[in-house]
Design an enzyme around this catalytic site. Structure first.
Site, PDB file in Angstrom:
ATOM      1  CE  LYS A 167     -16.185  -4.727   6.727  1.00 19.88           C
ATOM      2  NZ  LYS A 167     -15.052  -3.928   6.095  1.00 19.88           N
ATOM      3  CB  THR A 178     -14.922   2.179   3.034  1.00 22.26           C
ATOM      4  OG1 THR A 178     -14.421   3.217   2.281  1.00 22.26           O
ATOM      5  CG2 THR A 178     -14.234   0.885   2.710  1.00 22.26           C
ATOM      6  CG  ASN A 392      -6.261   3.336   9.914  1.00 22.37           C
ATOM      7  OD1 ASN A 392      -6.594   2.489   9.101  1.00 22.37           O
ATOM      8  ND2 ASN A 392      -7.126   3.988  10.680  1.00 22.37           N
ATOM      9  CB  THR A 397       3.092  -4.079  10.288  1.00 17.31           C
ATOM     10  OG1 THR A 397       2.326  -3.208  11.099  1.00 17.31           O
ATOM     11  CG2 THR A 397       3.572  -3.361   9.067  1.00 17.31           C
TER      12      THR A 397
END
Lengths: 397, 397
Positions: A167, A178, A392, A397
């Protein structure tokens, strides 16, 4: 075609409820009776709690299973984070009747947010009950964050099977994208040999990708060998060694390509090949400089065949280069010859046409020769799109 | 408030017709009778022809004027590019009756495209005719590319005046933002002292800004001292030395801030302050890693107070850091304490509220303490917006 394709592994993916989306968020992968394991981890100096725990337990040499959560990264969480990682791993080990040292862990998600330990601990027995040789799909699903697809692959080496899943679509960088990746094989491999195979045949595939140049706190690649394929040994010197290595590399390369193709906002894959460098490390620096340049990445997004941005990136890579030794290609079009972009390039013409075609391919290929040295490197990246900014700019939020 | 504010300088900006937009594209700045000059240039290994020419002529120590074109960078143009830069500079020197060595040159625009030399040479006499002590505005206008505003500044040091202008909104990076900057003073300064002032008081202001981490092939800062202020000497040891330095720094800092504020697609300026590092260089690496991180930059664009991305960037900066020594602030809100993001942060609360306020300011301030060492650094950057992607995806097409 999943991480449980290799015999001797069961997996599960369940919903503990720690993700706002309500999607599956807890995965469990278990090798029986007791596989060997190896791992490589992020080079970020601020490693997440699960990375520290897994590194330490791998050294003990008895790891045979991993519990993974998505939603919270359990990084920048201090000692409470270490404690939470330990409690999750211990609960999974205990439910399975395994030694505590046998259980590794990995996490992915928001940095800083504490693990939602109560929910995870409640879901561990469900994950254990759900373990199945067909559980690879569910496991691959449970480890996803902003991924839009599962990434899975398999390969064979004679009798031996290799499976894997991964993933990771953002905060993906060189020195381990990452991401989380799990690779399994049913070969019987000693811990030392599995470590060697992991470093030589699996890690390079993930080190050759970059989405945004940001090495995460949580990157983890874990490799398990169950020995369930009737005791066929993968060991140096035997015939199966090379073909097992090839199969591991095939799975890792497939997973790495799937990661890039699903990279945040990626509309075009970018393949950067650098040759003629003094050594491979120098070639790698130049290739990364090109693949991570926001100017090159936006040009790829806009299908703008702009050789000047490639030249800029080569010159800024921190490697001593001689302008007159530089040749560069976009697709099949040679756009820089001995350091010079052909003047005719700027009034249209055949070279620009050919470069434009190269920029419109799904996989945009840049090739740069920076001299006549033996060093070379290939990096796989993606473009920089409005969608990357949107994803991003709006993540938490 | 322009580059001709300092006495002894005339300037002009005219339209040679080498820009597709038809905007002014040829600037000329001349000091009389014969000022001293100093310069700093890009660290990109692939330097444009005008950079190579100006570096060489500065060493001869007689430079007193500069001719600048916008539209073509004259980089990656090989020997033909060197020849074109030389011919443009020589024509300007000849029109002015100056020694050839007195004329410097700078270019900005598309890399690789040859200088449109015929048009530029035809326009040189017009530029010479247009020279005026009020020509600073026109000069500042003529050097713009994707800039939306002129960048100009002035300051005083007693009797002495300092003026300046700059351009550059993309391909702007540490080690000299990709830009051209011209600073003038009417002090009388020896070449050695002017070089020292340039390196100590002017260069640092430009080295402390980054828009996209991409060091260009053309970055140039040129500084001229005419001595026209009645012979007031700026030299080490005299009272005017420090105040002249202050005035030069004030102008450079103002220009650097104007560059960032007009950075491609920049909606928020970002100020990153790092302290407690082993040395200033380490602090600078960490500050740049934060300011150039696409994840931090998109978070600033989205006003998303995401401390995890700051932690990620600190850990990936290549500096040895101890997680438990890290404190970080967004605006006035401490969002990381001893390496830990407060758990309450993720359920709202006062700290998150305060961080959100900090993210919504026009200048978003990040402060990071990574230990108790003496090293510190401040970097000024900008966010990564849809507009950056739009501008750079469509630049040459």
């Amino acid at each position: 075609v999943s991480v449980t394709y290799a015999r001797g592994f069961t997996a599960a993916g369940v919903t503990a409820g720690v993700k706002p989306s309500g999607q599956p968020d807890l995965g469990l992968l278990v090798g029986r009776p007791g596989p060997t394991a190896a791992g490589v981890f992020t080079t970020n100096r601020l490693q997440a709690a699960p990375v520290r725990l897994s590194r330490a337990r791998l050294e003990a040499g008895r790891a045979s299973a991993v519990v993974v959560n998505s939603g919270q990264a359990n990084a920048a969480t201090g000692e409470a984070g270490d404690e939470a990682a330990r409690r999750l791993a211990d609960a999974a080990a205990s439910s399975l009747g395994l030694d505590i040292d046998a259980m590794l862990t990995a996490s992915t998600g928001v940095i800083g947010e504490p693990l939602h330990l109560d929910e995870l601990l409640r879901a561990v027995p469900l994950a254990v009950e759900s373990l199945s040789p067909e559980g690879g799909d569910a496991f691959a699903r449970a480890i996803m964050t902003t991924d839009t697809t599962r990434k899975q692959a398999s390969a064979e080496a004679g009798e031996l099977r290799v499976g894997g899943c991964a993933k990771g679509v953002g905060m993906v960088a060189p020195n381990l994208a990452t991401m989380l990746a799990f690779v399994t094989t049913d070969a019987s491999v000693s811990p030392e040999d599995l470590d060697a195979l992991t470093r030589s045949r699996i890690a390079p595939a993930f080190e050759a990708i970059t989405i945004d140049g940001c090495a995460s706190t949580n990157d983890t690649v874990l490799v398990f060998a169950s020995g369930a394929a009737g005791g066929v040994r993968g060991e140096r010197g035997v015939a199966a060694w090379a073909s097992l290595g090839d199969a591991l590399e095939e799975v890792a390369t497939s997973l790495a390509r799937q990661l890039i193709a699903d990279g945040e906002g990626v509309t075009h894959v970018m393949l950067v090949a650098v040759e003629g460098a003094p050594d491979d490390g120098s070639a790698r620096r130049v290739a990364r400089a090109i693949a991570d340049s926001p100017l090159v990445k936006t040009a790829v997004f806009g299908s703008d065949p702009n050789p000047g941005r490639v030249v800029q990136a080569v010159g800024a890579a921190g490697i001593d280069v001689d302008a007159s030794a530089i040749d560069a290609w976009i697709g099949n079009a040679q756009v820089v010859t001995a350091g010079v972009i052909p003047p005719a390039y700027f009034s249209g013409g055949a070279i620009r046409e050919a470069a434009m075609i190269g920029m419109k391919e799904p996989e945009v290929r840049f090739r740069v020769r920076i001299g006549d040295g033996p060093g070379s490197s290939r990096i796989l990246g993606g473009d920089l799109s409005y969608e990357y900014v949107r994803i991003n700019g709006e993540y938490t939020t």
